[in-house]
Design a protein around this motif. Structure first.
Motif, PDB file in Angstrom:
ATOM      1  N   PHE A 145      21.634 -15.118 -27.333  1.00  8.86           N
ATOM      2  CA  PHE A 145      22.762 -15.074 -28.262  1.00  8.86           C
ATOM      3  C   PHE A 145      22.878 -16.352 -29.078  1.00  8.86           C
TER       4      PHE A 145
ATOM      5  N   ALA B 212      29.859 -14.052 -29.601  1.00  5.85           N
ATOM      6  CA  ALA B 212      28.563 -14.355 -30.205  1.00  5.85           C
ATOM      7  C   ALA B 212      28.470 -13.938 -31.662  1.00  5.85           C
TER       8      ALA B 212
ATOM      9  N   SER C 168      27.558  -6.318 -26.527  1.00  6.54           N
ATOM     10  CA  SER C 168      27.024  -7.522 -25.867  1.00  6.54           C
ATOM     11  C   SER C 168      25.515  -7.442 -25.663  1.00  6.54           C
TER      12      SER C 168
ATOM     13  N   PRO D 149      21.931  -8.510 -27.408  1.00  4.75           N
ATOM     14  CA  PRO D 149      21.322  -9.291 -28.497  1.00  4.75           C
ATOM     15  C   PRO D 149      20.312  -8.509 -29.320  1.00  4.75           C
TER      16      PRO D 149
ATOM     17  N   ARG E 156      22.426  -5.369 -33.397  1.00  7.43           N
ATOM     18  CA  ARG E 156      23.248  -6.268 -34.196  1.00  7.43           C
ATOM     19  C   ARG E 156      23.685  -5.596 -35.492  1.00  7.43           C
TER      20      ARG E 156
END
Length: 507
Positions: A109, A175, A202, A204, A207
């Motif tokens: 992150f 993040a 949550s 990565p 996105r």
């Protein structure tokens, strides 16, 4: 009786002796500490191996050092691992593997410094709810600063520029980030780009990005300046196999302005405003062992875009598709054990722009210079000027609708420098062809097919050369001496030295 100077010397010698003794004691203490830590780590590994099948229950996961990261974000990441949320027990090996995977996600992150560590402990024996198989997981991390400012200069792709960058991390504790970049240069007269980025669930690898851009760029190969203002949104994800996808929507206002005194009739006819409304998809499979000087692996990439068709509207419409591939492998040298540092890379790119009707119309619109491909320059077909290949109108490179280009590069270490440095000699050969649709006012499908077939009609434009390659962590630098071998009528070759900087090279 000693003289004052002798006493001072004696005192200095005593101080030096004491300093050396203290330094030696500190060194011995550090070595003992490292030795104890290494032995403890080894004992932990042996303990895990000896008890890898031992059933355990993860009773809690605690992150130490997450002062600005919100609890709900961390719960989404770690709660699925807790034993209370599973339908079967863990073994010790499985538990550590699951927590290690979540910790690796935490690192990615980019809101914590490197050095995220994990350790295991037993719950307090005074806790009446604990069982002999319970374990507590502790993760220690240090958060990065929220605001980062950076300024500097860039030299690449035949232009120099100065830039400023603002990065705001972990905005809402999940993040999220906002990255704003402003630059001014010799060709890109001004550029402002802001991107808001946030992970989904949550993760990565999932996105969402929302961005806005404003720029003014000189196009000296076509005697005009292009002004852009636009915004868009993009969702990206990675698959279990490691490939990456992204889909997005952008709407951009473009303007061709500030025409040069020698601007051609084609450029003058297309001067003014246009609006592009488009959806796009990008797919990447990158299996290379190095992004700039690979010695093993391959890259596959496709970019597809549909603009202006159906409900998208705007005043330009097309389907545009581009693919890129490369393959690298090491070349063994007799007498040299292991990696010789010598490698061979082949690269290939191709693209096509297929005109479509705007909206729900029935007549396809010819492509515009804003959207057509350009070919030639130090980062693709070396030995030619920027936009040096393909259709021209007088002094202007007006771009094409179909292209193909290939490269073969042999890289080997610089003598007396060694294979472990990022510096290489290269010998290369490049080839390329860029064409415009033959009959833009007739049957589009027939015109596209005949233009694609024309790519194989005769030899492509060719160049060869030698040069130096330096793989910087953020870009690849090349200084080459190129010799054009085949140059078609009207194309602009460049014999001699060329300097290129970029992250995407043709081979």
């Amino acid at each position: 009786m000693a003289s004052p100077s002798s006493a001072d010397d004696l005192f200095d010698n005593l101080l030096k002796t004491d300093a050396k003794r203290l330094e030696e004691e500190e060194r011995i203490a550090r070595e003992k500490e490292r030795d104890h830590a290494a032995k403890a780590q080894q004992r932990l590994k042996e303990l895990i191996v000896d008890n890898s099948t031992l059933p355990v229950t993860i009773s809690s996961i605690r992150l130490i050092g997450a002062e600005k990261t919100r609890r709900s974000f961390l719960d989404t990441l770690f709660n699925p691992i807790l034993s209370a949320n599973r339908n079967r027990p863990y073994t010790l090996s499985e538990a550590l593997q699951e927590v290690g995977s979540a910790t690796d996600k935490l690192r990615r992150f980019d809101i914590f410094h490197d050095g995220v560590s994990m350790f295991v402990d037993k719950p307090s024996p005074t806790d009446p709810s604990s069982t002999p198989t319970d374990i507590d997981i502790y993760i220690k991390a240090t958060e990065r600063g929220r605001i980062a400012l950076k300024t500097g200069t860039d030299l690449g792709n035949t232009e120099g520029s100065a830039y400023g960058n603002l990065l705001w991390r972990n905005i809402f504790g999940g993040a999220e980030s906002f990255n704003f970049n402003a630059s001014a240069g010799t060709r890109t007269r001004s550029a402002y780009h802001g991107v808001f980025d946030m992970p989904i669930s949550s993760d990565p690898d999932k996105r969402l990005q929302v961005d806005a851009v404003s720029s003014a760029t000189l196009k000296p190969w076509a005697n005009h300046e292009e002004v852009l203002k636009g915004a868009g949104a993009k969702y990206g994800w990675a698959t279990n196999s490691g490939t990456k996808h992204s889909v997005g929507y952008t709407q951009t206002w473009r303007q061709i302005t500030s025409l040069g005194p020698n601007a051609s009739a084609t450029v003058r006819a297309e001067a003014g405003d246009s609006v592009k409304s488009a959806i796009s998809h990008t797919w990447i499979a990158d299996r290379r062992n190095h992004p700039f000087i690979p010695t093993d692996g391959y890259l596959m990439k496709t970019v597809s875009e549909i603009a202006g068709w159906g409900p998208l509207r705007g005043d330009v419409a097309f389907w545009k598709s581009e693919m890129e591939s490369s393959k690298s492998f090491a070349i063994p040298i007799p007498g040299i054990e292991g990696d010789s540092g010598v490698s061979f890379t082949t690269g290939f790119r191709a693209g096509m722009l297929y005109p479509l009707p705007v909206g729900f119309g029935s007549t396809s619109q010819p492509s515009r210079i804003n959207d057509r491909f350009q070919l030639g320059g130090p980062t693709d077909v070396r030995g030619f000027k920027l936009g040096g290949l393909g259709p021209r109108d007088g002094p202007d490179a007006v771009g094409g609708d179909v292209f193909a280009a290939g490269s073969a590069n042999l890289l080997f270490p610089v003598p007396r420098v060694g294979k472990d440095t990022p510096l290489r000699f290269q010998v290369f050969g490049n080839a390329g062809r860029l064409l415009a649709l033959k009959d833009k006012g007739g049957n589009v499908q027939k015109s596209v097919y005949s233009t694609v077939a024309q790519l194989a009609d005769g030899a492509p434009s060719l160049s060869a050369g030698v040069g130096l390659v330096y793989a910087h962590p953020v870009a690849r630098f090349e200084l080459n001496f190129s010799l054009p071998v085949v140059v078609r009528t009207g194309e602009e070759a460049r014999k001699g030295f060329q300097f290129g900087v970029g992250i995407n090279f043709l081979g």
